[in-house]
Design a protein around this motif. Structure first.
Motif, PDB file in Angstrom:
ATOM      1  N   PHE A  36      -0.183 -12.129   8.953  1.00  0.00           N
ATOM      2  CA  PHE A  36       0.114 -13.477   9.424  1.00  0.00           C
ATOM      3  C   PHE A  36      -0.801 -13.953  10.557  1.00  0.00           C
ATOM      4  O   PHE A  36      -1.067 -15.152  10.683  1.00  0.00           O
ATOM      5  N   PHE A  37      -1.289 -13.019  11.394  1.00  0.00           N
ATOM      6  CA  PHE A  37      -2.036 -13.429  12.577  1.00  0.00           C
ATOM      7  C   PHE A  37      -3.499 -12.979  12.593  1.00  0.00           C
ATOM      8  O   PHE A  37      -4.328 -13.614  13.234  1.00  0.00           O
ATOM      9  N   LEU A  38      -3.813 -11.878  11.906  1.00  0.00           N
ATOM     10  CA  LEU A  38      -5.188 -11.367  11.925  1.00  0.00           C
ATOM     11  C   LEU A  38      -5.911 -11.597  10.604  1.00  0.00           C
ATOM     12  O   LEU A  38      -7.023 -11.112  10.410  1.00  0.00           O
ATOM     13  N   LYS A  39      -5.258 -12.321   9.695  1.00  0.00           N
ATOM     14  CA  LYS A  39      -5.851 -12.711   8.414  1.00  0.00           C
ATOM     15  C   LYS A  39      -6.282 -11.507   7.571  1.00  0.00           C
ATOM     16  O   LYS A  39      -7.310 -11.530   6.902  1.00  0.00           O
ATOM     17  N   GLU A  40      -5.467 -10.443   7.605  1.00  0.00           N
ATOM     18  CA  GLU A  40      -5.737  -9.280   6.774  1.00  0.00           C
ATOM     19  C   GLU A  40      -5.040  -9.435   5.426  1.00  0.00           C
ATOM     20  O   GLU A  40      -4.001 -10.085   5.309  1.00  0.00           O
ATOM     21  N   ARG A  41      -5.626  -8.803   4.402  1.00  0.00           N
ATOM     22  CA  ARG A  41      -5.059  -8.905   3.067  1.00  0.00           C
ATOM     23  C   ARG A  41      -3.870  -7.959   2.904  1.00  0.00           C
ATOM     24  O   ARG A  41      -3.828  -6.892   3.499  1.00  0.00           O
ATOM     25  N   ILE A  42      -2.926  -8.380   2.071  1.00  0.00           N
ATOM     26  CA  ILE A  42      -1.835  -7.495   1.663  1.00  0.00           C
ATOM     27  C   ILE A  42      -2.231  -6.871   0.332  1.00  0.00           C
ATOM     28  O   ILE A  42      -2.412  -7.559  -0.664  1.00  0.00           O
ATOM     29  N   THR A  43      -2.395  -5.549   0.333  1.00  0.00           N
ATOM     30  CA  THR A  43      -2.810  -4.843  -0.867  1.00  0.00           C
ATOM     31  C   THR A  43      -1.621  -4.122  -1.505  1.00  0.00           C
ATOM     32  O   THR A  43      -0.535  -4.043  -0.918  1.00  0.00           O
ATOM     33  N   PHE A  44      -1.863  -3.599  -2.694  1.00  0.00           N
ATOM     34  CA  PHE A  44      -0.817  -2.836  -3.381  1.00  0.00           C
ATOM     35  C   PHE A  44      -0.379  -1.640  -2.546  1.00  0.00           C
ATOM     36  O   PHE A  44       0.816  -1.332  -2.458  1.00  0.00           O
ATOM     37  N   ILE A  45      -1.337  -0.955  -1.908  1.00  0.00           N
ATOM     38  CA  ILE A  45      -1.021   0.222  -1.092  1.00  0.00           C
ATOM     39  C   ILE A  45      -0.141  -0.175   0.087  1.00  0.00           C
ATOM     40  O   ILE A  45       0.802   0.541   0.451  1.00  0.00           O
ATOM     41  N   LYS A  46      -0.420  -1.324   0.689  1.00  0.00           N
ATOM     42  CA  LYS A  46       0.391  -1.770   1.825  1.00  0.00           C
ATOM     43  C   LYS A  46       1.816  -2.099   1.381  1.00  0.00           C
ATOM     44  O   LYS A  46       2.778  -1.786   2.083  1.00  0.00           O
ATOM     45  N   VAL A  47       1.948  -2.727   0.217  1.00  0.00           N
ATOM     46  CA  VAL A  47       3.282  -3.031  -0.315  1.00  0.00           C
ATOM     47  C   VAL A  47       4.032  -1.740  -0.614  1.00  0.00           C
ATOM     48  O   VAL A  47       5.217  -1.596  -0.276  1.00  0.00           O
ATOM     49  N   LEU A  48       3.341  -0.775  -1.247  1.00  0.00           N
ATOM     50  CA  LEU A  48       3.955   0.515  -1.544  1.00  0.00           C
ATOM     51  C   LEU A  48       4.381   1.215  -0.260  1.00  0.00           C
ATOM     52  O   LEU A  48       5.484   1.785  -0.171  1.00  0.00           O
ATOM     53  N   SER A  49       3.517   1.164   0.740  1.00  0.00           N
ATOM     54  CA  SER A  49       3.834   1.780   2.037  1.00  0.00           C
ATOM     55  C   SER A  49       5.096   1.175   2.631  1.00  0.00           C
ATOM     56  O   SER A  49       5.985   1.900   3.096  1.00  0.00           O
ATOM     57  N   ILE A  50       5.190  -0.137   2.629  1.00  0.00           N
ATOM     58  CA  ILE A  50       6.360  -0.819   3.190  1.00  0.00           C
ATOM     59  C   ILE A  50       7.632  -0.391   2.469  1.00  0.00           C
ATOM     60  O   ILE A  50       8.657  -0.103   3.098  1.00  0.00           O
ATOM     61  N   LEU A  51       7.567  -0.322   1.136  1.00  0.00           N
ATOM     62  CA  LEU A  51       8.751   0.050   0.353  1.00  0.00           C
ATOM     63  C   LEU A  51       9.194   1.487   0.640  1.00  0.00           C
ATOM     64  O   LEU A  51      10.389   1.760   0.808  1.00  0.00           O
ATOM     65  N   VAL A  52       8.229   2.410   0.700  1.00  0.00           N
ATOM     66  CA  VAL A  52       8.561   3.821   0.951  1.00  0.00           C
ATOM     67  C   VAL A  52       9.143   3.988   2.347  1.00  0.00           C
ATOM     68  O   VAL A  52      10.161   4.681   2.531  1.00  0.00           O
ATOM     69  N   ILE A  53       8.520   3.341   3.339  1.00  0.00           N
ATOM     70  CA  ILE A  53       9.032   3.421   4.716  1.00  0.00           C
ATOM     71  C   ILE A  53      10.425   2.809   4.802  1.00  0.00           C
ATOM     72  O   ILE A  53      11.312   3.346   5.471  1.00  0.00           O
ATOM     73  N   PHE A  54      10.623   1.690   4.116  1.00  0.00           N
ATOM     74  CA  PHE A  54      11.929   1.020   4.132  1.00  0.00           C
ATOM     75  C   PHE A  54      13.024   1.942   3.592  1.00  0.00           C
ATOM     76  O   PHE A  54      14.108   2.044   4.179  1.00  0.00           O
ATOM     77  N   VAL A  55      12.747   2.623   2.494  1.00  0.00           N
ATOM     78  CA  VAL A  55      13.713   3.561   1.914  1.00  0.00           C
ATOM     79  C   VAL A  55      14.015   4.681   2.914  1.00  0.00           C
ATOM     80  O   VAL A  55      15.164   5.061   3.108  1.00  0.00           O
ATOM     81  N   GLY A  56      12.961   5.195   3.578  1.00  0.00           N
ATOM     82  CA  GLY A  56      13.155   6.234   4.584  1.00  0.00           C
ATOM     83  C   GLY A  56      14.006   5.772   5.747  1.00  0.00           C
ATOM     84  O   GLY A  56      14.874   6.505   6.226  1.00  0.00           O
ATOM     85  N   VAL A  57      13.782   4.552   6.204  1.00  0.00           N
ATOM     86  CA  VAL A  57      14.549   3.984   7.323  1.00  0.00           C
ATOM     87  C   VAL A  57      16.014   3.815   6.936  1.00  0.00           C
ATOM     88  O   VAL A  57      16.920   4.131   7.708  1.00  0.00           O
ATOM     89  N   VAL A  58      16.258   3.325   5.717  1.00  0.00           N
ATOM     90  CA  VAL A  58      17.627   3.140   5.242  1.00  0.00           C
ATOM     91  C   VAL A  58      18.358   4.472   5.168  1.00  0.00           C
ATOM     92  O   VAL A  58      19.522   4.590   5.609  1.00  0.00           O
ATOM     93  N   LEU A  59      17.692   5.490   4.631  1.00  0.00           N
ATOM     94  CA  LEU A  59      18.312   6.824   4.549  1.00  0.00           C
ATOM     95  C   LEU A  59      18.616   7.370   5.941  1.00  0.00           C
ATOM     96  O   LEU A  59      19.673   7.987   6.158  1.00  0.00           O
ATOM     97  N   LEU A  60      17.704   7.105   6.875  1.00  0.00           N
ATOM     98  CA  LEU A  60      17.894   7.583   8.240  1.00  0.00           C
ATOM     99  C   LEU A  60      19.132   6.937   8.875  1.00  0.00           C
ATOM    100  O   LEU A  60      19.884   7.581   9.594  1.00  0.00           O
ATOM    101  N   LYS A  61      19.350   5.671   8.571  1.00  0.00           N
ATOM    102  CA  LYS A  61      20.498   4.969   9.129  1.00  0.00           C
ATOM    103  C   LYS A  61      21.806   5.400   8.459  1.00  0.00           C
ATOM    104  O   LYS A  61      22.835   5.593   9.119  1.00  0.00           O
ATOM    105  N   LEU A  62      21.751   5.599   7.153  1.00  0.00           N
ATOM    106  CA  LEU A  62      22.975   5.924   6.409  1.00  0.00           C
ATOM    107  C   LEU A  62      23.421   7.355   6.608  1.00  0.00           C
ATOM    108  O   LEU A  62      24.619   7.647   6.586  1.00  0.00           O
ATOM    109  N   PHE A  63      22.461   8.257   6.807  1.00  0.00           N
ATOM    110  CA  PHE A  63      22.823   9.673   6.847  1.00  0.00           C
ATOM    111  C   PHE A  63      22.446  10.316   8.176  1.00  0.00           C
ATOM    112  O   PHE A  63      22.573  11.503   8.342  1.00  0.00           O
TER     113      PHE A  63
END
Length: 280
Positions: free
Chosen positions: A253-280
């Motif tokens: 949003f601020f540095l005009k960097e591209r969103i790539t497939f790897i970045k999307v995959l990274s966000i999803l994997v980290i999100f799942v990890g964060v959710v598991l950390l909160k739930l368990f």
């Protein structure tokens, strides 16, 4: 992990992404890293004036933390000399919590559930793949070695700070003394690496990072160190590194960097990890 600690560390992760964006957008990484190290001092002095002294028992941890930070800073700057930030930073930050977890389980007797261990692995894997599949050259062995060494020292200073803060009875004051000692020793490391007059260059070229970035960094790590005293250190360390998600968003949003497939995959994997950390 309790909800208040969880939300506070997530808030720290957001602030971490903000000051890291300042460093990322600055051309000379030696100057920007140094600006953060020296920029901790003003906030440390303020904290030390108003909070109780840390206990005498925590003094060895203050010294140990400052020494370990030299290894972290040396390897981080060395990594930036031979590799791009997009490769160095994710590998280093993703390695730290894994190191802290392994040492805590094998040597410190930490007991965590399988889901908590899985959450740490997912968060760290989601971060590391950003470096492995970065757009920079993937055949830079020196950059990888220095990045892994940086991650090792991140894990080590997390453990030293966490245990030191617990026995200090004043985590923010503990951190203040550690950061000031770190800032005193760091110029000698810079001199050894061939850099001179860095502080004067920081005040000429990177005042914004010194004042704002240094203050934000102190607040962020203050929250993290306090959280180390309330929850298992590896879990807090891993959750803190979810800041990479906010770094990606700031970059887009601020540095005009591209969103790539790897970045999307990274966000999803980290999100799942964060959710598991909160739930368990």
């Amino acid at each position: 992990m309790e909800s208040d600690i969880f939300l506070l560390v997530i808030f720290a992760a957001i602030l971490h992404a903000v000051w890291n964006g300042m460093v990322k957008n600055f051309g000379d990484k030696v100057i920007s890293v140094s600006a953060i190290v020296f920029g901790h001092v003003p906030m440390a002095i303020v904290v030390m004036l108003f909070l109780p002294l840390p206990t005498l028992e925590s003094v060895p941890y203050i010294i140990l933390s400052a020494i370990i930070h030299q290894g972290y800073q040396y390897n981080l700057i060395s990594a930036y000399k031979v590799g791009d930030l997009t490769k160095v930073y994710p590998i280093a930050r993703g390695t730290g919590p894994i190191v802290a977890t392994i040492i805590s389980i094998i040597f410190l007797g930490l007991l965590i559930t399988k889901f908590q261990a899985l959450s740490v692995v997912l968060i760290c894997f989601g971060i590391i793949i950003l470096g492995i599949f970065s757009e920079s050259s993937t055949k830079n062995n020196k950059a990888v070695i220095y990045s892994l060494a940086t991650g090792f020292f991140i894990g080590m200073y997390s453990l030293a700070d966490g245990h030191g803060a617990r026995i200090s009875l004043s985590p923010l004051s503990f951190l203040g003394w550690s950061f000031i000692l770190n800032a005193i020793i760091f110029p000698f490391v810079l001199k050894y690496m061939g850099y001179s007059n860095i502080f004067s260059r920081v005040m000429k070229e990177a005042k914004l990072i010194f004042w704002i970035g240094g203050t934000l960094s102190y607040i962020v790590y203050g929250i993290v160190v306090w959280s180390f005293t309330k929850a298992p250190i590896p879990l807090v360390a891993a959750l803190r590194e979810s800041s990479i998600v906010f770094s990606i968003l700031i970059g887009f949003f601020f540095l005009k960097e591209r969103i790539t497939f790897i970045k999307v995959l990274s966000i999803l994997v980290i999100f799942v990890g964060v959710v598991l950390l909160k739930l368990f």
